[in-house]
Design a protein around this motif. Structure first.
Motif, PDB file in Angstrom:
ATOM      1  N   TYR A 225       0.823  -1.198   0.000  1.00 54.58           N
ATOM      2  CA  TYR A 225       0.000   0.000   0.000  1.00 54.58           C
ATOM      3  C   TYR A 225       0.867   1.261   0.000  1.00 54.58           C
ATOM      4  O   TYR A 225       2.030   1.228   0.436  1.00 54.58           O
ATOM      5  CB  TYR A 225      -0.920   0.015   1.228  1.00 54.58           C
ATOM      6  CG  TYR A 225      -1.736  -1.245   1.392  1.00 54.58           C
ATOM      7  CD1 TYR A 225      -2.655  -1.623   0.419  1.00 54.58           C
ATOM      8  CD2 TYR A 225      -1.581  -2.073   2.504  1.00 54.58           C
ATOM      9  CE1 TYR A 225      -3.415  -2.786   0.554  1.00 54.58           C
ATOM     10  CE2 TYR A 225      -2.332  -3.224   2.654  1.00 54.58           C
ATOM     11  CZ  TYR A 225      -3.241  -3.580   1.671  1.00 54.58           C
ATOM     12  OH  TYR A 225      -3.979  -4.731   1.807  1.00 54.58           O
ATOM     13  N   PRO A 244      -6.663  -0.160   1.928  1.00 51.60           N
ATOM     14  CA  PRO A 244      -7.924  -0.467   2.626  1.00 51.60           C
ATOM     15  C   PRO A 244      -7.761  -0.164   4.107  1.00 51.60           C
ATOM     16  O   PRO A 244      -7.076  -0.890   4.824  1.00 51.60           O
ATOM     17  CB  PRO A 244      -8.102  -1.969   2.379  1.00 51.60           C
ATOM     18  CG  PRO A 244      -7.199  -2.298   1.231  1.00 51.60           C
ATOM     19  CD  PRO A 244      -6.043  -1.359   1.354  1.00 51.60           C
ATOM     20  N   TRP A 297      -6.590  -8.416   7.547  1.00 52.68           N
ATOM     21  CA  TRP A 297      -7.293  -7.451   8.375  1.00 52.68           C
ATOM     22  C   TRP A 297      -7.105  -7.789   9.847  1.00 52.68           C
ATOM     23  O   TRP A 297      -6.458  -8.766  10.202  1.00 52.68           O
ATOM     24  CB  TRP A 297      -8.771  -7.411   7.976  1.00 52.68           C
ATOM     25  CG  TRP A 297      -9.525  -6.248   8.544  1.00 52.68           C
ATOM     26  CD1 TRP A 297     -10.579  -6.293   9.393  1.00 52.68           C
ATOM     27  CD2 TRP A 297      -9.276  -4.857   8.306  1.00 52.68           C
ATOM     28  NE1 TRP A 297     -11.011  -5.009   9.711  1.00 52.68           N
ATOM     29  CE2 TRP A 297     -10.218  -4.112   9.053  1.00 52.68           C
ATOM     30  CE3 TRP A 297      -8.320  -4.161   7.547  1.00 52.68           C
ATOM     31  CZ2 TRP A 297     -10.262  -2.717   9.058  1.00 52.68           C
ATOM     32  CZ3 TRP A 297      -8.364  -2.755   7.554  1.00 52.68           C
ATOM     33  CH2 TRP A 297      -9.325  -2.057   8.290  1.00 52.68           C
TER      34      TRP A 297
END
Length: 376
Positions: A225, A244, A297
């Motif tokens: 990212y 995200p 996550w």
């Protein structure tokens, strides 16, 4: 920054959750840096707020880090200052300005740290947003294509000796550079780019050799990212990321992944102090435990943790420290002073735990002392 993360079993000293008394500002603080016992800040503000009254400080200011008091250093920039760094007797600044101290300095300038007098560094650049110095050079990153009309893609170097553009340093990026840090023989570069110097395995985070700007192939992080903040110690590289949600990821000096800690918004700034990684951004919740991989996550329930977090540098575990900042974009800049045991925080926020603290705050381990009420 240098140092070694505190082992997981050792007690980690945290800064206070309550800001120390300090002057604040009437506009955003985008950038900050400690130089000894002074904190220099830059942004879009036009005044410092001292004991409820406005004192003119046009986009640049200096504070006594021990007391939070406003110092008389007061050069004027006619546009927003996005990045600053210090080297020798000078503070270097970049941003969306055309003049500094009444002198033409489009996008880049040097200012004497003591007197506030503008120096001789003079170039034309539009789109600079981050600076660092090391190895005899000043490094500029951002979203630009030229310096003085010469092709320079988002990364440029200048000789500290005479201020000249250093064409022997060949670093470039094919997208925006958002973070720069010098550590050892490397310049770490973070941002939204896909390649540094056209090389593979350099997307979003890479290392260049200070000597010549060539890609250091000894560091390959495979960062998934965009990177908005960096902090480096003797044996860790910490990268604040978007994507995200957001996250702080830790790597070894060869780029091997160690841990990743998740937030629900971008990490925009970070620093390291005594075994703790402090990070800031525009999130509302954070994960108490690190994720198993660079992209997975949170493995447990997210915790209310607006805009600021403290992580055990060795493990990535979220610490019990929650100043409860506010605002939409939150924290934009952070720096640490290891000698004083303090961190400086700037941004778009206006309060911590409901206490008015517009756009700037300082947190200390042992207490900074003073009242922060003088204006000179």
């Amino acid at each position: 920054m240098t140092g070694t993360p505190t082992p997981a079993h050792a007690a980690i000293p945290l800064v206070s959750i309550t800001p120390a008394p300090a002057v604040t500002f009437d506009g955003l603080v985008y950038t900050s840096a400690y130089v000894g016992t002074t904190i220099y800040v830059g942004g879009s503000f036009r005044n410092a707020i001292v004991n409820g009254r406005s004192v003119v400080r046009k986009r640049l200011a200096a504070l006594d880090a021990r007391t939070g008091e406003l110092l008389p250093w007061a050069p004027v920039a006619d546009g927003t200052v996005f990045g600053l760094t210090a080297s020798g007797v000078s503070l270097y600044i970049t941003g969306k300005f055309k003049t500094v101290g009444g002198q033409a300095r489009p996008g880049l300038a040097d200012i004497n740290l003591k007197t506030g007098v503008v120096g001789k560094l003079k170039h034309t650049v539009s789109g600079g947003n981050v600076l660092t110095a090391g190895g005899g050079r000043l490094f500029l990153g951002g979203a630009f294509s030229t310096v003085d009309g010469r092709a320079e893609k988002n990364l440029a170097a200048f000789r500290l000796t005479d201020g000249a553009l250093d064409t022997t340093f060949r670093g470039e990026a094919d997208g925006q550079v958002k973070a720069l840090t010098v550590a050892g023989s490397r310049l770490y570069v973070g941002g939204g780019f896909k390649r540094l110097n056209g090389a593979a395995n350099t997307a979003r985070l890479g290392a260049l050799a200070l000597a010549d700007g060539q890609v250091d192939t000894g560091f390959r992080s495979n960062t998934p990212y965009p990177v908005g903040g960096l902090a480096v110690t003797a044996d860790r590289v910490f990268a604040g990321q978007g994507g995200p949600g957001g996250r702080v990821a830790a790597y070894t000096p060869d780029g091997s992944f160690l841990w990743s800690s998740v937030t629900d918004g971008d990490v925009q700034a970070m620093t390291y102090l005594r075994g703790v990684v402090y990070a800031g951004g525009h999130w509302d919740v954070a994960c108490p435990k690190p994720s198993a991989t660079a992209t997975s996550w949170c493995p447990t329930t997210l915790r209310s943790q607006p805009k600021l977090i403290a992580l055990d540098a060795a493990t990535g575990v979220l610490q019990d420290w929650n100043p409860r900042s506010n605002g939409k974009w939150g924290v934009l800049t952070m720096d640490a002073n290891a000698l004083l045991g303090s961190i400086a925080v700037g941004g778009e926020f206006t309060a911590f735990a409901g206490r008015s603290t517009p756009h700037f705050a300082q947190f200390c381990i042992y207490g900074c002392g003073g009242s922060g009420r003088s204006a000179r």
